[in-house]
Write a protein that holds these residues in place. Structure first.
Motif, PDB file in Angstrom:
ATOM      1  N   GLY A 159       2.602  10.988 -11.031  1.00  0.00           N
ATOM      2  CA  GLY A 159       3.019  12.014 -10.095  1.00  0.00           C
ATOM      3  C   GLY A 159       4.461  11.848  -9.715  1.00  0.00           C
ATOM      4  O   GLY A 159       5.276  11.303 -10.476  1.00  0.00           O
ATOM      5  N   ARG A 160       4.802  12.272  -8.510  1.00  0.00           N
ATOM      6  CA  ARG A 160       6.169  12.196  -8.035  1.00  0.00           C
ATOM      7  C   ARG A 160       6.143  11.729  -6.587  1.00  0.00           C
ATOM      8  O   ARG A 160       5.210  12.040  -5.836  1.00  0.00           O
ATOM      9  CB  ARG A 160       6.863  13.556  -8.146  1.00  0.00           C
ATOM     10  CG  ARG A 160       6.140  14.671  -7.441  1.00  0.00           C
ATOM     11  CD  ARG A 160       6.787  16.023  -7.699  1.00  0.00           C
ATOM     12  NE  ARG A 160       6.023  17.087  -7.085  1.00  0.00           N
ATOM     13  CZ  ARG A 160       6.133  17.453  -5.809  1.00  0.00           C
ATOM     14  NH1 ARG A 160       6.981  16.822  -5.012  1.00  0.00           N
ATOM     15  NH2 ARG A 160       5.407  18.442  -5.327  1.00  0.00           N
ATOM     16  N   LEU A 161       7.177  10.971  -6.221  1.00  0.00           N
ATOM     17  CA  LEU A 161       7.286  10.484  -4.853  1.00  0.00           C
ATOM     18  C   LEU A 161       7.922  11.545  -3.969  1.00  0.00           C
ATOM     19  O   LEU A 161       8.829  12.279  -4.385  1.00  0.00           O
ATOM     20  CB  LEU A 161       8.143   9.216  -4.807  1.00  0.00           C
ATOM     21  CG  LEU A 161       7.464   7.899  -5.208  1.00  0.00           C
ATOM     22  CD1 LEU A 161       8.448   6.754  -5.053  1.00  0.00           C
ATOM     23  CD2 LEU A 161       6.227   7.658  -4.389  1.00  0.00           C
TER      24      LEU A 161
ATOM     25  N   VAL B 112       0.867  -1.186   0.000  1.00  0.00           N
ATOM     26  CA  VAL B 112       0.000   0.000   0.000  1.00  0.00           C
ATOM     27  C   VAL B 112       0.897   1.227   0.000  1.00  0.00           C
ATOM     28  O   VAL B 112       1.917   1.270   0.729  1.00  0.00           O
ATOM     29  CB  VAL B 112      -0.934   0.037   1.221  1.00  0.00           C
ATOM     30  CG1 VAL B 112      -1.780   1.307   1.196  1.00  0.00           C
ATOM     31  CG2 VAL B 112      -1.814  -1.185   1.269  1.00  0.00           C
ATOM     32  N   ILE B 113       0.553   2.229  -0.809  1.00  0.00           N
ATOM     33  CA  ILE B 113       1.259   3.496  -0.809  1.00  0.00           C
ATOM     34  C   ILE B 113       0.220   4.611  -0.695  1.00  0.00           C
ATOM     35  O   ILE B 113      -0.850   4.570  -1.314  1.00  0.00           O
ATOM     36  CB  ILE B 113       2.115   3.668  -2.089  1.00  0.00           C
ATOM     37  CG1 ILE B 113       2.911   4.979  -2.009  1.00  0.00           C
ATOM     38  CG2 ILE B 113       1.257   3.632  -3.327  1.00  0.00           C
ATOM     39  CD1 ILE B 113       3.918   5.127  -3.158  1.00  0.00           C
ATOM     40  N   SER B 114       0.518   5.590   0.124  1.00  0.00           N
ATOM     41  CA  SER B 114      -0.386   6.725   0.313  1.00  0.00           C
ATOM     42  C   SER B 114      -0.238   7.700  -0.845  1.00  0.00           C
ATOM     43  O   SER B 114       0.852   7.828  -1.428  1.00  0.00           O
ATOM     44  CB  SER B 114      -0.092   7.434   1.632  1.00  0.00           C
ATOM     45  OG  SER B 114      -0.279   6.568   2.719  1.00  0.00           O
TER      46      SER B 114
ATOM     47  N   TYR C  30       6.467   7.903   3.265  1.00  0.00           N
ATOM     48  CA  TYR C  30       6.564   8.454   1.920  1.00  0.00           C
ATOM     49  C   TYR C  30       5.183   8.335   1.262  1.00  0.00           C
ATOM     50  O   TYR C  30       4.336   7.526   1.647  1.00  0.00           O
ATOM     51  CB  TYR C  30       7.630   7.742   1.103  1.00  0.00           C
ATOM     52  CG  TYR C  30       7.341   6.298   0.809  1.00  0.00           C
ATOM     53  CD1 TYR C  30       6.696   5.929  -0.365  1.00  0.00           C
ATOM     54  CD2 TYR C  30       7.711   5.299   1.715  1.00  0.00           C
ATOM     55  CE1 TYR C  30       6.422   4.610  -0.635  1.00  0.00           C
ATOM     56  CE2 TYR C  30       7.431   3.979   1.451  1.00  0.00           C
ATOM     57  CZ  TYR C  30       6.789   3.620   0.270  1.00  0.00           C
ATOM     58  OH  TYR C  30       6.507   2.303  -0.004  1.00  0.00           O
ATOM     59  N   GLN C  31       4.992   9.147   0.242  1.00  0.00           N
ATOM     60  CA  GLN C  31       3.708   9.187  -0.458  1.00  0.00           C
ATOM     61  C   GLN C  31       3.937   9.690  -1.869  1.00  0.00           C
ATOM     62  O   GLN C  31       4.989  10.231  -2.191  1.00  0.00           O
ATOM     63  CB  GLN C  31       2.707  10.094   0.271  1.00  0.00           C
ATOM     64  CG  GLN C  31       3.159  11.551   0.349  1.00  0.00           C
ATOM     65  CD  GLN C  31       2.245  12.409   1.217  1.00  0.00           C
ATOM     66  OE1 GLN C  31       1.344  11.898   1.838  1.00  0.00           O
ATOM     67  NE2 GLN C  31       2.517  13.716   1.266  1.00  0.00           N
ATOM     68  N   ILE C  32       2.904   9.505  -2.713  1.00  0.00           N
ATOM     69  CA  ILE C  32       2.958   9.987  -4.076  1.00  0.00           C
ATOM     70  C   ILE C  32       2.043  11.198  -4.200  1.00  0.00           C
ATOM     71  O   ILE C  32       0.874  11.163  -3.775  1.00  0.00           O
ATOM     72  CB  ILE C  32       2.562   8.888  -5.095  1.00  0.00           C
ATOM     73  CG1 ILE C  32       2.632   9.434  -6.517  1.00  0.00           C
ATOM     74  CG2 ILE C  32       1.201   8.304  -4.785  1.00  0.00           C
ATOM     75  CD1 ILE C  32       2.446   8.357  -7.595  1.00  0.00           C
ATOM     76  N   VAL C  33       2.599  12.284  -4.742  1.00  0.00           N
ATOM     77  CA  VAL C  33       1.799  13.485  -5.020  1.00  0.00           C
ATOM     78  C   VAL C  33       1.243  13.319  -6.436  1.00  0.00           C
ATOM     79  O   VAL C  33       1.993  13.380  -7.421  1.00  0.00           O
ATOM     80  CB  VAL C  33       2.649  14.764  -4.891  1.00  0.00           C
ATOM     81  CG1 VAL C  33       1.807  15.976  -5.225  1.00  0.00           C
ATOM     82  CG2 VAL C  33       3.236  14.872  -3.492  1.00  0.00           C
TER      83      VAL C  33
END
Length: 491
Positions: A88-90, A61-63, A99-102
């Motif tokens: 997007g970008r990490l 899972v990634i936010s 960490y998350q993806i914008v």
């Protein structure tokens, strides 16, 4: 111990913020632009307008976060369970050491994902009852104003206007919208709400019927009409709405919530209005049938009236009997007046004879004699008192008797005076008193013509106060008994 001190002295020291910043720079430098495919998990939309979500697969899972300005430009809004490709970008979030993806763009991962999302949205709206048949309103038979929500530059609006002009020209209000792309859904929803917000009969009149139309296209092109905001706006519309999106085989959510679905925009115009020539033909035929029916009904009523009039008697026949009865009563009236006068005169004479004073005197004298004979046997005081009472009663009775007699006499006298005045009025003497005269010859004959007067030896003119002789010999005297009924010419 010294060795440990040397090792620790050679290892650089970082603060927590320095270490987090270094990690952030490394991650953003290595993964400045990424595309991630996964299933949308938890989705959160706070009041700030940002979108927070999770992208997951079967192991990780990634936010993810989409800022407010970027999220508003998404063509497809992410929903839980949708398989998407996010671009997007990490970056890292030092406040929580994660960490998350914008996300800068997000799209469904293929047609299957779109259809799965569509079925889920359709089931949700159906569970709320927005597809229920009882919610659908009947369309107006002949709307005065039709509102069209479509692109003003496409062939759709030209087809609709052309078909309306052929069938039955109506006033059309066009609300231009984008029919595909990310601005399609909000513009269509605002157009439906805007038409409903208009005031009936105002400067910009409110339409009686709405048509939401678009030509054919792919699922992605028609996706704006599958958005929940469009479906809810169509369901909440107080104006009956026809959906005409795509071709006959294309189906969108607005088709399920609209009051009527048309397979094509041209078919929507045909559903909206009837054919004018067919209406004129029908009304002409109905008018002819009504005219024939009224003519037949009037003819039938006229025939019945003529049949009934033959059975009715004529007006002259109805008046014959009352006219004859009136003549008989008119003949009997003078005789009845004379007879009634005579009867009342006789009755008056009888009443006057019975009320003579001599009779009262004899009664009083007889009573006085009877009283004198009893005086010796009775005491004076009671007798005196009884005499006084008797005298009072006698006086009262005498007064009542006199009044009654006068009343009985006055009424016949008044009738007699009236009849006497009537007799004088009808007599020729009364006519003489009004200025007329009777002309007689010297011999006493009554003259009625001018030639008779010229030939007479002398004339005698009778006025109301006497007679005047003019020339010739004196007329012969007439007996007085015959003068009363004598009649002559008056002038």
């Amino acid at each position: 111990m010294d060795l440990l001190d040397d090792d620790s002295g050679n290892t650089p020291e970082f603060s927590v913020s320095e270490l987090s910043g270094a990690v952030k720079r490394v991650i953003e430098g290595e993964f400045g632009f990424v595309r991630v495919r996964g299933e949308v998990g938890r989705v959160s939309r706070p009041r700030s307008g940002h979108i927070y979500l999770d992208l997951k697969d079967d192991r990780s899972v990634i936010s993810g976060v989409a800022w407010k300005g970027v999220a508003a430009r998404f063509e497809t809004q992410p929903e839980e369970g949708m398989e998407v490709i996010a671009t997007g970008r990490l970056t890292t979030f030092p406040g929580q050491s994660k960490y998350q993806i914008v996300i800068e763009d997000i799209r469904p991962a293929g047609l299957g994902a779109l259809m799965a999302m569509l079925e889920k949205r359709k089931a949700q709206l159906q569970a709320e009852g927005l597809f229920a048949p009882e919610r659908k309103r009947p369309l107006p038979y002949l709307p005065e104003i039709i509102g069209v929500v479509t692109s003003p530059s496409g062939a759709v609006i030209r087809d609709i206007l052309h078909r309306l002009r052929e069938r039955f020209p109506r006033k059309v209000l066009i609300w231009p919208v984008a029919v595909q792309g990310k601005s399609c859904a909000p513009e269509v929803a605002r157009a439906i709400e805007g038409f409903n917000a208009l005031t009936p009969g105002g400067a910009m009149p409110r339409p009686d019927l709405l048509i939401v139309a678009r030509g054919g296209g792919s699922v992605e092109d028609l996706w704006g009409f599958n958005e929940e905001i469009v479906a809810r706006a169509a369901a909440a519309s107080e104006i009956p709405l026809i959906s005409a999106v795509g071709h006959e085989t294309d189906t969108t959510l607005i088709d399920y919530v609209s009051d009527r679905r048309a397979p094509t925009p041209t078919a929507a115009a045909e559903i909206a209005v009837p054919v004018r020539m067919e209406l004129l033909s029908w009304t002409g035929e109905a008018g002819s049938r009504m005219t024939r029916a009224m003519g037949q009904r009037i003819e039938l009523r006229g025939q019945r009236l003529r049949d009934l009039s033959r059975a009715l008697p004529r007006a002259e026949t109805l008046l014959d009997t009352p006219r004859q009865r009136l003549d008989l009563l008119a003949d009997r009236l003078p005789r009845g007046l004379i007879r009634g006068t005579e009867q009342r005169r006789v009755a008056l004479s009888d009443v006057a004879g019975a009320l003579r004073p001599s009779l009262l005197t004899r009664v009083i004298a007889h009573g006085r004699e009877s009283l004198g004979r009893r005086t010796d046997r009775l005491s004076l005081r009671p007798i005196t008192r009884e005499i006084a009472l008797g005298r009072d009663r006698l006086d009262a009775l005498s007064a009542r008797l006199g009044e009654a007699g006068l009343r009985r006499i006055d009424s016949p006298r008044q009738r007699l005076d009236g009849l006497s005045r009537l007799l004088e009025t009808l007599s020729y003497k009364g006519t003489l008193a009004r200025g007329y005269a009777v002309v007689r010859s010297g011999e006493g004959h009554i003259l009625t013509r001018k030639t008779e007067a010229q030939d007479a030896a002398g004339l005698e003119i009778e006025f109301a106060d006497g007679r005047l002789a003019l020339g010739g010999a004196a007329p012969r005297p007439k007996r007085k008994a015959k003068e009363a009924p004598e009649q002559g010419s008056l002038f």
